[in-house]
Design a protein around this motif. Sequence first.
Motif, mmCIF file in Angstrom:
data_model
loop_
_atom_site.group_PDB
_atom_site.id
_atom_site.type_symbol
_atom_site.label_atom_id
_atom_site.label_comp_id
_atom_site.label_asym_id
_atom_site.label_seq_id
_atom_site.Cartn_x
_atom_site.Cartn_y
_atom_site.Cartn_z
ATOM 1 N N ASP A 171 5.371 35.786 -62.149
ATOM 2 C CA ASP A 171 4.542 34.701 -62.653
ATOM 3 C C ASP A 171 5.260 33.840 -63.684
ATOM 4 N N ASN A 172 6.448 34.268 -64.130
ATOM 5 C CA ASN A 172 7.216 33.498 -65.103
ATOM 6 C C ASN A 172 8.687 33.845 -64.924
ATOM 7 N N VAL A 195 4.682 39.359 -64.818
ATOM 8 C CA VAL A 195 4.065 40.179 -63.769
ATOM 9 C C VAL A 195 4.837 39.980 -62.471
ATOM 10 N N TYR A 196 5.307 41.088 -61.896
ATOM 11 C CA TYR A 196 6.000 41.084 -60.605
ATOM 12 C C TYR A 196 4.976 41.467 -59.534
ATOM 13 N N PHE A 209 14.553 45.981 -67.329
ATOM 14 C CA PHE A 209 13.185 45.786 -67.787
ATOM 15 C C PHE A 209 12.546 47.131 -68.162
ATOM 16 N N TRP A 210 11.594 47.033 -69.082
ATOM 17 C CA TRP A 210 10.661 48.142 -69.275
ATOM 18 C C TRP A 210 9.485 47.867 -68.365
ATOM 19 N N LYS A 211 9.070 48.864 -67.572
ATOM 20 C CA LYS A 211 8.083 48.649 -66.514
ATOM 21 C C LYS A 211 6.794 49.400 -66.800
ATOM 22 N N TYR A 238 3.437 44.994 -61.002
ATOM 23 C CA TYR A 238 4.053 45.679 -62.135
ATOM 24 C C TYR A 238 4.150 44.709 -63.313
ATOM 25 N N ALA A 239 3.865 45.199 -64.508
ATOM 26 C CA ALA A 239 4.145 44.442 -65.722
ATOM 27 C C ALA A 239 5.571 44.764 -66.149
ATOM 28 N N LEU A 240 6.374 43.722 -66.352
ATOM 29 C CA LEU A 240 7.776 43.895 -66.725
ATOM 30 C C LEU A 240 8.044 43.242 -68.069
#
Length: 242
Positions: A143-144, A154-155, A178-180, A205-207
């Motif tokens: 998303d970015n 967000v992946y 990344f921290w996932k 996933y939040a990255l």
Amino acid sequence: MMTFRQKTILIATVLMGFVGTVFSQSVTLSVDQNTITLGESLSLQVKVAGSRDSTEPVISNMDNFEIESSGTSSQIQIINGTTTVSKVFQYMATPKKEGVFQIGPAVIEVSGVKFQSRAVNITVSKSPTHQKDAPYRVKAFVDNSSPFVHEQIVYVFQFLTRVQLANAKLDAPKFSDFWKEDLGKEREYQMTDQGISWSVTEVRYALFPNRAGILKIEPTVLSAAVVIRSNRQSLFDSFFDD
């Protein structure tokens, strides 16, 4: 057994090394993909860092696209005593014809001062003749694509299918830079794209990028057996027709 693989995603991160509140202004224009086909849409984002009071962006060179706003959001982040404020404008852009086009720059105004982003290049190709008949496809995006270090993105991985699958196995990227954090179980829903109804399985996933630079997310790979019904006509079809 068939394997579905999406492309590698590149993300440019920015390191914010100031102490205190960050007031420096910047504007970034980014897209979720630089190569699409006619009939597809891309997600376009204008991010204004350093202010939440900017004007609506004026985006140049949009004559070859239909553009529609998909909302705005504001963010405040405090990391190691540093406060960063930003505002994000989201759009969906659909190409009108094939070719190589430039989108942008995006211009915003804050307190009477104008700020300008860089432009991005988009390649629009003709839809393959077999695309409409393909019974499955995969998509992956973030998303970015221009976050700050430690800023959440967000992946999203989507698998779209019109056929039955069996023994599906998903191999997610390692997300080395990344921290996932998993964002719950996979979602399943129906959607219509180009007049075709699809069953969609979506994983999120939040990255959080842990360094500045160009970071690479390796492809997500989905392996599954595709169940194809035969045309045999016999007493045993109900048992042995897949």
